[in-house]
Write a protein that holds these residues in place. Structure first.
Motif, PDB file in Angstrom:
ATOM      1  N   ASP A  11       0.850  -1.188   0.000  1.00 25.85           N
ATOM      2  CA  ASP A  11       0.000   0.000   0.000  1.00 25.85           C
ATOM      3  C   ASP A  11       0.886   1.239   0.000  1.00 25.85           C
ATOM      4  O   ASP A  11       1.784   1.358   0.837  1.00 25.85           O
ATOM      5  CB  ASP A  11      -0.894   0.009   1.240  1.00 25.85           C
ATOM      6  CG  ASP A  11      -1.751  -1.254   1.359  1.00 25.85           C
ATOM      7  OD1 ASP A  11      -1.876  -1.967   0.343  1.00 25.85           O
ATOM      8  OD2 ASP A  11      -2.279  -1.499   2.443  1.00 25.85           O
ATOM      9  N   GLU A  14       0.058   6.896   0.966  1.00 28.77           N
ATOM     10  CA  GLU A  14      -0.930   7.024   2.032  1.00 28.77           C
ATOM     11  C   GLU A  14      -0.684   8.228   2.953  1.00 28.77           C
ATOM     12  O   GLU A  14      -0.921   8.161   4.152  1.00 28.77           O
ATOM     13  CB  GLU A  14      -1.012   5.724   2.816  1.00 28.77           C
ATOM     14  CG  GLU A  14      -1.612   4.609   1.980  1.00 28.77           C
ATOM     15  CD  GLU A  14      -1.930   3.352   2.765  1.00 28.77           C
ATOM     16  OE1 GLU A  14      -3.045   2.820   2.589  1.00 28.77           O
ATOM     17  OE2 GLU A  14      -1.088   2.898   3.551  1.00 28.77           O
ATOM     18  N   ALA A  39      -3.324   4.783  -2.731  1.00 27.49           N
ATOM     19  CA  ALA A  39      -4.455   5.392  -2.027  1.00 27.49           C
ATOM     20  C   ALA A  39      -5.173   6.378  -2.943  1.00 27.49           C
ATOM     21  O   ALA A  39      -4.543   7.155  -3.671  1.00 27.49           O
ATOM     22  CB  ALA A  39      -3.964   6.098  -0.767  1.00 27.49           C
ATOM     23  N   THR A  40      -6.488   6.366  -2.870  1.00 27.29           N
ATOM     24  CA  THR A  40      -7.317   7.074  -3.850  1.00 27.29           C
ATOM     25  C   THR A  40      -8.061   8.284  -3.286  1.00 27.29           C
ATOM     26  O   THR A  40      -8.978   8.793  -3.922  1.00 27.29           O
ATOM     27  CB  THR A  40      -8.336   6.091  -4.454  1.00 27.29           C
ATOM     28  OG1 THR A  40      -9.008   5.410  -3.381  1.00 27.29           O
ATOM     29  CG2 THR A  40      -7.666   5.071  -5.335  1.00 27.29           C
ATOM     30  N   HIS A  43      -9.411   7.288   2.189  1.00 30.85           N
ATOM     31  CA  HIS A  43      -8.785   6.980   3.491  1.00 30.85           C
ATOM     32  C   HIS A  43      -7.447   7.689   3.625  1.00 30.85           C
ATOM     33  O   HIS A  43      -6.959   7.917   4.732  1.00 30.85           O
ATOM     34  CB  HIS A  43      -8.610   5.469   3.672  1.00 30.85           C
ATOM     35  CG  HIS A  43      -7.456   4.879   2.917  1.00 30.85           C
ATOM     36  ND1 HIS A  43      -7.519   4.562   1.578  1.00 30.85           N
ATOM     37  CD2 HIS A  43      -6.199   4.551   3.308  1.00 30.85           C
ATOM     38  CE1 HIS A  43      -6.374   4.066   1.184  1.00 30.85           C
ATOM     39  NE2 HIS A  43      -5.538   4.046   2.207  1.00 30.85           N
ATOM     40  N   ALA A  44      -6.845   8.030   2.497  1.00 25.19           N
ATOM     41  CA  ALA A  44      -5.558   8.730   2.425  1.00 25.19           C
ATOM     42  C   ALA A  44      -5.338   9.079   0.965  1.00 25.19           C
ATOM     43  O   ALA A  44      -6.069   8.629   0.078  1.00 25.19           O
ATOM     44  CB  ALA A  44      -4.415   7.868   2.948  1.00 25.19           C
ATOM     45  N   GLY A  45      -4.294   9.877   0.713  1.00 24.73           N
ATOM     46  CA  GLY A  45      -3.975  10.237  -0.657  1.00 24.73           C
ATOM     47  C   GLY A  45      -4.663  11.517  -1.095  1.00 24.73           C
ATOM     48  O   GLY A  45      -5.680  11.919  -0.529  1.00 24.73           O
ATOM     49  N   HIS A  67      -6.475   1.669  -4.724  1.00 27.94           N
ATOM     50  CA  HIS A  67      -6.656   1.189  -3.348  1.00 27.94           C
ATOM     51  C   HIS A  67      -7.796   1.961  -2.686  1.00 27.94           C
ATOM     52  O   HIS A  67      -7.579   2.779  -1.782  1.00 27.94           O
ATOM     53  CB  HIS A  67      -5.343   1.383  -2.592  1.00 27.94           C
ATOM     54  CG  HIS A  67      -5.203   0.588  -1.338  1.00 27.94           C
ATOM     55  ND1 HIS A  67      -5.695  -0.694  -1.197  1.00 27.94           N
ATOM     56  CD2 HIS A  67      -4.610   0.891  -0.150  1.00 27.94           C
ATOM     57  CE1 HIS A  67      -5.409  -1.142   0.015  1.00 27.94           C
ATOM     58  NE2 HIS A  67      -4.768  -0.193   0.671  1.00 27.94           N
ATOM     59  N   GLY A  69     -11.021   3.037  -0.425  1.00 27.93           N
ATOM     60  CA  GLY A  69     -11.440   2.748   0.941  1.00 27.93           C
ATOM     61  C   GLY A  69     -12.734   3.432   1.285  1.00 27.93           C
ATOM     62  O   GLY A  69     -13.336   4.143   0.464  1.00 27.93           O
ATOM     63  N   GLN A  95     -13.248   6.374  -6.966  1.00 29.07           N
ATOM     64  CA  GLN A  95     -11.840   6.281  -6.588  1.00 29.07           C
ATOM     65  C   GLN A  95     -11.009   5.543  -7.646  1.00 29.07           C
ATOM     66  O   GLN A  95      -9.886   5.945  -7.966  1.00 29.07           O
ATOM     67  CB  GLN A  95     -11.718   5.571  -5.243  1.00 29.07           C
ATOM     68  CG  GLN A  95     -12.330   6.355  -4.090  1.00 29.07           C
ATOM     69  CD  GLN A  95     -12.308   5.568  -2.795  1.00 29.07           C
ATOM     70  OE1 GLN A  95     -11.299   5.519  -2.096  1.00 29.07           O
ATOM     71  NE2 GLN A  95     -13.423   4.924  -2.467  1.00 29.07           N
ATOM     72  N   HIS A 116      -9.294  -1.218   0.447  1.00 27.49           N
ATOM     73  CA  HIS A 116      -8.462  -0.953   1.626  1.00 27.49           C
ATOM     74  C   HIS A 116      -9.200  -1.238   2.934  1.00 27.49           C
ATOM     75  O   HIS A 116     -10.403  -0.996   3.048  1.00 27.49           O
ATOM     76  CB  HIS A 116      -8.039   0.519   1.620  1.00 27.49           C
ATOM     77  CG  HIS A 116      -7.475   1.005   2.927  1.00 27.49           C
ATOM     78  ND1 HIS A 116      -6.177   0.755   3.318  1.00 27.49           N
ATOM     79  CD2 HIS A 116      -8.050   1.707   3.943  1.00 27.49           C
ATOM     80  CE1 HIS A 116      -5.967   1.293   4.507  1.00 27.49           C
ATOM     81  NE2 HIS A 116      -7.075   1.877   4.917  1.00 27.49           N
TER      82      HIS A 116
END
Length: 272
Positions: A11, A14, A39-40, A43-45, A67, A69, A95, A116
Motif C-alpha cells: 500500500d 498514504e 491510495a485514492t 482513506h488517504a492520498g 486502493h 477505501g 476512486q 483498503h
C-alpha cells in the motif's frame, strides 16, 4: 503448493497534503515491489500524491493498483461505514477512476483494484456487496485483477464471473485458525528476518502458523506488506533477499495471469 514466481504488493501514497505516515518511504519501497496499491483519496492520498506515486510506479515497471477505501480520512479507512450497496460501489467507482486517469497520464494501465482496510474486510464477507463490485469490474475493467483473500466471498464471486483475481498472503499480519487475518495494532518493530522466513515457508509449503500455533493451508499469488508497518523498508528488503535466495522470482501480475506485460511510453521493464 510450491510457488516459483510471486507478486509482491504494498500500500502506497498514504499521506495527505503535507502529512506523511511515519516510517513510510515510498521512494525506497517502489524499488522492492512488483505491485503498488495507491491510495485514492478517501482513506488517504490526494491528487498530487496519486500523480507522484503512479509516476514512480510507471518509471520502475511496477503494476499500478487502485486502493479505494471508506470515506474515512480521520480513521484511515479502518472503520466500517454503513451505506447502501449502490452508494458504496459508487464510491469505489469514483476512486478507481481517479487512479486510472493518472495511469493513462503516465503511459501505463490500471493493473488491479485492491480495496483498503475495513472496506476490504466488508467485501470479504458481504455477498451482495461483492457481487455488485464484481459486476462493475466485469463491465468497466474486465481485464483488471481484483486483489482479495483466498477465504473471501469476493474471490469466489470474481472467479465464478471470470474476473481476473489475485489472492494475497499477508506477510506482516497474523492468521487465525479459520484463515482470517488477526488485526491488532502492534507496538514496536517486527523482525524482518522472521517475516522473510514466514513468507518463504508459505511459498514453499503453502502453510502458515496461526496465533494458536496451528498450521493451516493457504493459497495465494501475491505477498502483501504495509508501508505503515514500522521498518517496512527493512521488511521488504529481507523478504526480497530471502525469496531470491530460495529461487522464487518476483514477477508482475501479468506473468502470473499468463499475460504479456503492458507496454509503457518508453519501454517495458520487468522485475526479477
Amino acid at each position: 503448493m510450491a510457488v516459483v514466481a510471486i507478486d509482491v504488493n504494498c500500500d502506497m501514497g498514504e499521506g495527505f497534503g503535507a502529512w506523511q505516515l511515519r516510517e513510510t518511504d515510498d521512494d525506497i519501497l517502489i524499488k522492492l515491489i512488483s505491485s503498488a496499491n495507491i491510495a485514492t483519496g478517501f482513506h488517504a492520498g490526494d491528487p498530487s500524491l496519486m500523480d507522484r506515486t503512479v509516476r514512480m510506479a510507471a518509471e520502475h515497471g511496477v503494476g499500478v493498483g487502485a486502493h479505494p477505501g471508506y470515506r474515512d480520512l480521520q480513521g484511515f479507512g479502518r472503520r466500517r461505514i454503513d451505506g447502501s450497496t449502490a452508494e458504496l460501489v459508487n464510491d469505489i467507482i469514483y476512486q478507481v477512476g481517479a487512479v486510472r486517469e493518472f495511469a493513462k497520464r503516465h503511459g501505463t494501465v490500471l493493473q488491479h483494484v485492491k480495496p483498503h482496510g475495513a472496506l476490504y474486510m466488508e467485501l470479504a464477507v458481504n455477498e451482495e456487496f461483492s457481487d455488485a463490485f464484481v459486476r462493475y469490474m466485469r463491465k468497466v475493467q474486465p481485464d483488471t485483477a481484483i486483489f482479495c483473500m483466498d477465504m473471501s466471498v469476493t474471490y469466489e464471486i470474481a472467479r465464478a464471473a471470470g474476473q481476473p483475481v489475485i489472492r494475497e498472503f499477508f506477510a506482516d499480519r497474523d492468521y487465525a485458525d479459520d484463515g482470517s487475518i488477526v488485526f491488532t495494532r502492534r507496538v514496536g518493530r517486527l523482525d524482518p528476518d522472521a517475516i522473510a522466513e514466514k513468507v518463504v515457508k508459505a511459498c514453499k509449503t503453502g502453510k502458515v502458523t496461526t496465533v494458536t500455533g496451528n498450521e493451516i493451508g493457504i493459497d495465494f499469488e501475491s505477498i502483501c506488506f504495509h508501508s505503515d508497518t514500522l521498518g517496512s523498508a527493512e521488511i521488504a528488503t529481507a523478504m526480497r533477499q530471502r525469496l531470491t535466495e530460495s529461487g522464487i522470482r518476483i514477477v508482475p501480475v501479468s506473468q502470473i495471469l499468463g499475460r504479456e506485460s503492458p507496454k509503457r511510453q518508453e519501454d517495458t521493464h520487468e522485475q526479477g
